[in-house]
Design an enzyme around this catalytic site. Structure first.
Site, mmCIF file in Angstrom:
data_model
loop_
_atom_site.group_PDB
_atom_site.id
_atom_site.type_symbol
_atom_site.label_atom_id
_atom_site.label_comp_id
_atom_site.label_asym_id
_atom_site.label_seq_id
_atom_site.Cartn_x
_atom_site.Cartn_y
_atom_site.Cartn_z
ATOM 1 C CE LYS A 143 -2.138 -0.996 3.903
ATOM 2 N NZ LYS A 143 -1.527 -2.277 4.322
ATOM 3 N NE ARG A 158 -4.426 -1.189 10.209
ATOM 4 C CZ ARG A 158 -3.315 -0.637 9.708
ATOM 5 N NH1 ARG A 158 -3.319 0.606 9.315
ATOM 6 N NH2 ARG A 158 -2.224 -1.338 9.606
ATOM 7 N NE ARG A 212 7.297 -3.087 6.113
ATOM 8 C CZ ARG A 212 6.012 -2.865 5.943
ATOM 9 N NH1 ARG A 212 5.514 -2.717 4.737
ATOM 10 N NH2 ARG A 212 5.202 -2.805 6.978
ATOM 11 N NE ARG A 258 5.936 -0.422 10.350
ATOM 12 C CZ ARG A 258 4.734 -0.464 9.802
ATOM 13 N NH1 ARG A 258 4.524 0.069 8.615
ATOM 14 N NH2 ARG A 258 3.730 -1.033 10.424
ATOM 15 N NE ARG A 307 2.032 -4.701 11.392
ATOM 16 C CZ ARG A 307 3.180 -4.592 10.714
ATOM 17 N NH1 ARG A 307 4.280 -5.195 11.153
ATOM 18 N NH2 ARG A 307 3.233 -3.896 9.610
HETATM 19 P P1 AMP Z 1 0.692 0.660 9.355
HETATM 20 O O1 AMP Z 1 1.894 1.532 9.159
HETATM 21 O O2 AMP Z 1 -0.475 1.085 8.524
HETATM 22 O O3 AMP Z 1 1.028 -0.803 9.193
HETATM 23 O O4 AMP Z 1 0.249 0.848 10.870
HETATM 24 C C1 AMP Z 1 1.112 0.521 11.952
HETATM 25 C C2 AMP Z 1 0.299 0.371 13.238
HETATM 26 O O5 AMP Z 1 -0.351 1.612 13.545
HETATM 27 C C3 AMP Z 1 -0.829 -0.655 13.181
HETATM 28 O O6 AMP Z 1 -0.385 -1.969 13.441
HETATM 29 C C4 AMP Z 1 -1.742 -0.123 14.284
HETATM 30 O O7 AMP Z 1 -1.230 -0.394 15.564
HETATM 31 C C5 AMP Z 1 -1.650 1.383 14.087
HETATM 32 N N1 AMP Z 1 -2.647 1.867 13.088
HETATM 33 C C6 AMP Z 1 -2.392 2.444 11.884
HETATM 34 N N2 AMP Z 1 -3.529 2.784 11.258
HETATM 35 C C7 AMP Z 1 -4.545 2.416 12.077
HETATM 36 C C8 AMP Z 1 -5.959 2.488 11.985
HETATM 37 N N3 AMP Z 1 -6.573 3.005 10.895
HETATM 38 N N4 AMP Z 1 -6.695 2.023 13.031
HETATM 39 C C9 AMP Z 1 -6.094 1.505 14.123
HETATM 40 N N5 AMP Z 1 -4.772 1.386 14.273
HETATM 41 C C10 AMP Z 1 -3.970 1.843 13.261
#
Ligand code: AMP
Length: 216
Positions: A13, A87, A126, A160, A171
């Protein structure tokens, strides 16, 4: 044009969102990036969500909806790419309401579909440039010189804390439990399109362009 990119962690994404920003002047809204920024700048909210993120769980709807609402206020000429948001169904409803209040809507939703085994490999290797945001991978996209970003020359390469096997398992569980119902939701609304996230980056980009052209 407002677009949602849906897909499990590691589906690509962020990579596709960056390409859309470059080529179509759209604005990427990644709640993951916003939360990481809040963490690194040490805000009270950032500290509160850090442990939740590291465990691979979702932070509360209230927090992420608040972050998005703030960004939508500034507007975007080319439209928004929602990356990692919504989400949950509650987030999807809130987004529809926020956009409707501005006389806008979601024009397309793209699911980037990738098998779980591939996600583990992608995520565990990554790393990202902290300066320009370019995404690299130990095996599939290494930098020419170890520790130096090919794109901008920075040595600020970051991994990360939640890109490890245990957090990824959580996740993925969160994705299937709370986010995958959105596929049915957007399908019912007639806005869902599926692209093969296993294809090379440029092929995925072409498929997404096709969806945007048809929707625009
Ligand atoms: P991402 O970078 O999109 O993989 O997000 C990393 C982490 O941030 C996720 O595993 C969640 O803990 C939190 N997070 C990001 N976006 C959301 C969302 N829309 N709703 C809830 N938690 C989020």
């Amino acid at each position: 044009m407002n677009l949602i990119l849906l897909g499990a962690p590691g589906a690509g994404k962020g990579t596709q969102a960056r390409l859309l920003v470059e080529k179509r002047k759209m604005q990427q809204l990644s709640t993951g990036d916003m939360l990481r920024e809040a963490r690194s700048s040490g805000t009270e909210m950032g500290q509160r969500v850090a442990a939740v993120m590291d465990r691979g769980e979702l932070v509360t709807d209230e927090i992420v909806i608040g972050l998005i609402a703030e960004k939508l206020d500034s507007g975007s000429e080319g439209g928004f790419i929602f990356d990692g948001f919504p989400r949950t169904l509650a987030q999807a409803d809130a987004l529809a309401d926020l956009l409707a209040a501005k006389g806008q809507a979601i024009d397309a939703v793209i699911e980037m579909r990738v098998e779980d085994e591939v996600l583990v490999d992608r995520v565990s290797g990554r790393f990202t440039c902290g300066n320009c945001g370019e995404v690299w991978h130990d095996k599939t996209r290494p930098t020419k010189v170890e520790g130096v970003c090919d794109a901008c020359g920075s040595t600020d390469l970051r991994r990360r804390p939640d890109d490890n096997a245990e957090s990824l398992r959580q996740r993925l569980m969160e994705y299937y439990k709370k986010t995958s119902p959105l596929l049915g939701y957007y399908h019912a609304k007639g806005s869902l399109h599926v692209v093969n996230g296993l294809a090379p980056v440029s092929d995925v980009e072409t498929a997404i362009s096709g969806v945007l052209e048809a929707a625009g």
